[in-house]
Design a protein around this motif. Structure first.
Motif, PDB file in Angstrom:
ATOM      1  N   GLN A   3       0.750  -1.260   0.025  1.00  0.00           N
ATOM      2  CA  GLN A   3      -0.013  -0.079   0.182  1.00  0.00           C
ATOM      3  C   GLN A   3       1.004   1.415   0.115  1.00  0.00           C
ATOM      4  OE1 GLN A   3      -2.572  -0.455   3.338  1.00  0.00           O
ATOM      5  NE2 GLN A   3      -4.259  -0.380   1.950  1.00  0.00           N
ATOM      6  N   LEU A   4       1.958   1.092   0.608  1.00  0.00           N
ATOM      7  CA  LEU A   4       2.894   2.350   0.797  1.00  0.00           C
ATOM      8  C   LEU A   4       3.286   2.630  -0.618  1.00  0.00           C
ATOM      9  CD1 LEU A   4       4.238   4.454   2.489  1.00  0.00           C
ATOM     10  CD2 LEU A   4       6.039   2.654   2.951  1.00  0.00           C
ATOM     11  N   GLU A   5       3.767   1.629  -1.413  1.00  0.00           N
ATOM     12  CA  GLU A   5       4.467   1.878  -2.640  1.00  0.00           C
ATOM     13  C   GLU A   5       3.336   2.256  -3.355  1.00  0.00           C
ATOM     14  OE1 GLU A   5       5.664  -2.134  -3.314  1.00  0.00           O
ATOM     15  OE2 GLU A   5       7.938  -1.670  -2.831  1.00  0.00           O
ATOM     16  N   ALA A   6       2.003   1.724  -3.361  1.00  0.00           N
ATOM     17  CA  ALA A   6       0.916   2.224  -4.279  1.00  0.00           C
ATOM     18  C   ALA A   6       0.535   3.707  -3.864  1.00  0.00           C
ATOM     19  CB  ALA A   6      -0.310   1.394  -3.913  1.00  0.00           C
ATOM     20  N   GLY A   7       0.668   4.059  -2.836  1.00  0.00           N
ATOM     21  CA  GLY A   7       0.327   5.696  -2.594  1.00  0.00           C
ATOM     22  C   GLY A   7       1.244   6.341  -3.010  1.00  0.00           C
ATOM     23  N   THR A   8       2.405   6.264  -3.019  1.00  0.00           N
ATOM     24  CA  THR A   8       3.619   7.083  -3.464  1.00  0.00           C
ATOM     25  C   THR A   8       3.848   6.932  -5.035  1.00  0.00           C
ATOM     26  OG1 THR A   8       5.305   5.615  -3.296  1.00  0.00           O
ATOM     27  CG2 THR A   8       4.897   6.926  -1.485  1.00  0.00           C
ATOM     28  N   GLU A  10       1.216   6.285  -7.453  1.00  0.00           N
ATOM     29  CA  GLU A  10       0.149   6.589  -8.263  1.00  0.00           C
ATOM     30  C   GLU A  10       0.369   7.938  -8.882  1.00  0.00           C
ATOM     31  OE1 GLU A  10      -3.290   6.711  -5.687  1.00  0.00           O
ATOM     32  OE2 GLU A  10      -3.206   4.474  -5.406  1.00  0.00           O
ATOM     33  N   LYS A  11       0.626   8.912  -8.155  1.00  0.00           N
ATOM     34  CA  LYS A  11       0.853  10.342  -8.954  1.00  0.00           C
ATOM     35  C   LYS A  11       1.924  10.404  -9.924  1.00  0.00           C
ATOM     36  CE  LYS A  11      -0.678  13.007  -4.751  1.00  0.00           C
ATOM     37  NZ  LYS A  11      -0.112  13.913  -3.819  1.00  0.00           N
ATOM     38  N   GLU A  12       3.244   9.445  -9.615  1.00  0.00           N
ATOM     39  CA  GLU A  12       4.163   9.168 -10.690  1.00  0.00           C
ATOM     40  C   GLU A  12       3.462   8.412 -11.774  1.00  0.00           C
ATOM     41  OE1 GLU A  12       7.326   7.488  -8.542  1.00  0.00           O
ATOM     42  OE2 GLU A  12       7.616   8.944  -7.273  1.00  0.00           O
ATOM     43  N   THR A  13       2.755   7.506 -11.666  1.00  0.00           N
ATOM     44  CA  THR A  13       2.157   6.670 -12.722  1.00  0.00           C
ATOM     45  C   THR A  13       1.361   7.513 -13.715  1.00  0.00           C
ATOM     46  OG1 THR A  13       2.463   4.691 -11.389  1.00  0.00           O
ATOM     47  CG2 THR A  13       1.054   4.552 -13.043  1.00  0.00           C
ATOM     48  N   GLU A  14       0.427   8.410 -12.776  1.00  0.00           N
ATOM     49  CA  GLU A  14      -0.578   9.144 -13.566  1.00  0.00           C
ATOM     50  C   GLU A  14       0.042  10.090 -14.477  1.00  0.00           C
ATOM     51  OE1 GLU A  14      -4.667  11.512 -12.590  1.00  0.00           O
ATOM     52  OE2 GLU A  14      -3.568  10.663 -11.189  1.00  0.00           O
ATOM     53  N   HIS A  15       1.193  10.864 -13.983  1.00  0.00           N
ATOM     54  CA  HIS A  15       1.957  11.644 -14.553  1.00  0.00           C
ATOM     55  C   HIS A  15       2.782  11.155 -15.898  1.00  0.00           C
ATOM     56  CE1 HIS A  15       4.163  15.466 -15.505  1.00  0.00           C
ATOM     57  NE2 HIS A  15       5.217  14.589 -15.347  1.00  0.00           N
ATOM     58  N   LEU A  69      -6.817   3.039 -13.810  1.00  0.00           N
ATOM     59  CA  LEU A  69      -6.008   3.942 -12.859  1.00  0.00           C
ATOM     60  C   LEU A  69      -6.779   4.610 -11.778  1.00  0.00           C
ATOM     61  CD1 LEU A  69      -3.045   4.564 -11.837  1.00  0.00           C
ATOM     62  CD2 LEU A  69      -3.100   6.593 -13.365  1.00  0.00           C
ATOM     63  N   ALA A  70      -7.822   5.278 -12.503  1.00  0.00           N
ATOM     64  CA  ALA A  70      -8.819   5.946 -11.673  1.00  0.00           C
ATOM     65  C   ALA A  70      -9.631   5.285 -10.440  1.00  0.00           C
ATOM     66  CB  ALA A  70      -9.834   6.880 -12.549  1.00  0.00           C
ATOM     67  N   THR A  71     -10.147   4.047 -11.099  1.00  0.00           N
ATOM     68  CA  THR A  71     -10.687   3.191 -10.037  1.00  0.00           C
ATOM     69  C   THR A  71      -9.710   2.563  -9.106  1.00  0.00           C
ATOM     70  OG1 THR A  71     -10.460   1.271 -11.699  1.00  0.00           O
ATOM     71  CG2 THR A  71     -12.298   2.363 -11.956  1.00  0.00           C
ATOM     72  N   TYR A  72      -8.600   2.120  -9.597  1.00  0.00           N
ATOM     73  CA  TYR A  72      -7.668   1.747  -8.405  1.00  0.00           C
ATOM     74  C   TYR A  72      -7.230   2.633  -7.425  1.00  0.00           C
ATOM     75  CZ  TYR A  72      -6.364  -1.978 -11.864  1.00  0.00           C
ATOM     76  OH  TYR A  72      -6.491  -3.045 -12.806  1.00  0.00           O
ATOM     77  N   LYS A  73      -7.521   3.861  -7.755  1.00  0.00           N
ATOM     78  CA  LYS A  73      -7.193   5.019  -7.083  1.00  0.00           C
ATOM     79  C   LYS A  73      -8.361   5.101  -5.866  1.00  0.00           C
ATOM     80  CE  LYS A  73      -5.645   9.959  -7.023  1.00  0.00           C
ATOM     81  NZ  LYS A  73      -5.486  11.051  -7.731  1.00  0.00           N
ATOM     82  N   GLU A  74      -9.485   4.975  -6.433  1.00  0.00           N
ATOM     83  CA  GLU A  74     -10.653   5.177  -5.717  1.00  0.00           C
ATOM     84  C   GLU A  74     -10.785   4.141  -4.840  1.00  0.00           C
ATOM     85  OE1 GLU A  74     -15.582   4.592  -6.558  1.00  0.00           O
ATOM     86  OE2 GLU A  74     -14.221   5.605  -7.859  1.00  0.00           O
ATOM     87  N   GLN A  75     -10.592   2.642  -5.383  1.00  0.00           N
ATOM     88  CA  GLN A  75     -10.445   1.585  -4.387  1.00  0.00           C
ATOM     89  C   GLN A  75      -9.607   1.678  -3.339  1.00  0.00           C
ATOM     90  OE1 GLN A  75     -10.036  -1.591  -7.149  1.00  0.00           O
ATOM     91  NE2 GLN A  75     -11.952  -1.546  -7.749  1.00  0.00           N
TER      92      GLN A  75
END
Length: 105
Positions: A3-8, A10-15, A69-75
């Motif tokens: 979860q820690l890796e996913a949280g940090t 997400e923004k990099e992946t989206e960008h 990516l948006a649904t993963y972020k919401e989940q």
């Protein structure tokens, strides 16, 4: 991925996806311009094939990756610190109602 890796990440992946999308759009535009300027049929055909390949990739990113990516972020926001959650009831968690045949419950 934790979860820690996913949280940090997400923004990099989206960008990163947005940057790649822009680069592909530019590539498609330049190929389209080259196709319009080209007079030889064989070269135009090859460039159209390449352009289709890039357009397909662009559509895949726009229609598949970005919504996922948006649904993963919401989940992940719903999931929070819990071990599990129900998709139908966001506040509900799993509860064992019966003991199984191995007497684990």
């Amino acid at each position: 991925m934790t979860q820690l890796e996913a949280g940090t990440g997400e923004k990099e992946t989206e960008h990163h996806l947005e940057t790649v999308t822009k680069e592909i759009e530019e590539k498609v535009e330049t190929l389209t311009e080259e196709i319009e300027k080209e007079t030889e049929t064989k070269i135009r055909r090859k460039k159209r094939q390449e352009c289709r390949k890039w357009k397909k990739l662009l559509n895949l990113i726009r229609e598949n990756f970005l919504p996922r990516l948006a649904t993963y972020k919401e989940q992940n926001e719903i999931f929070g610190d819990r071990n599990s959650y129900s998709k139908t009831g966001k506040d509900a968690t799993f509860m064992c109602m019966k003991e199984d045949h191995m007497k684990n419950g």
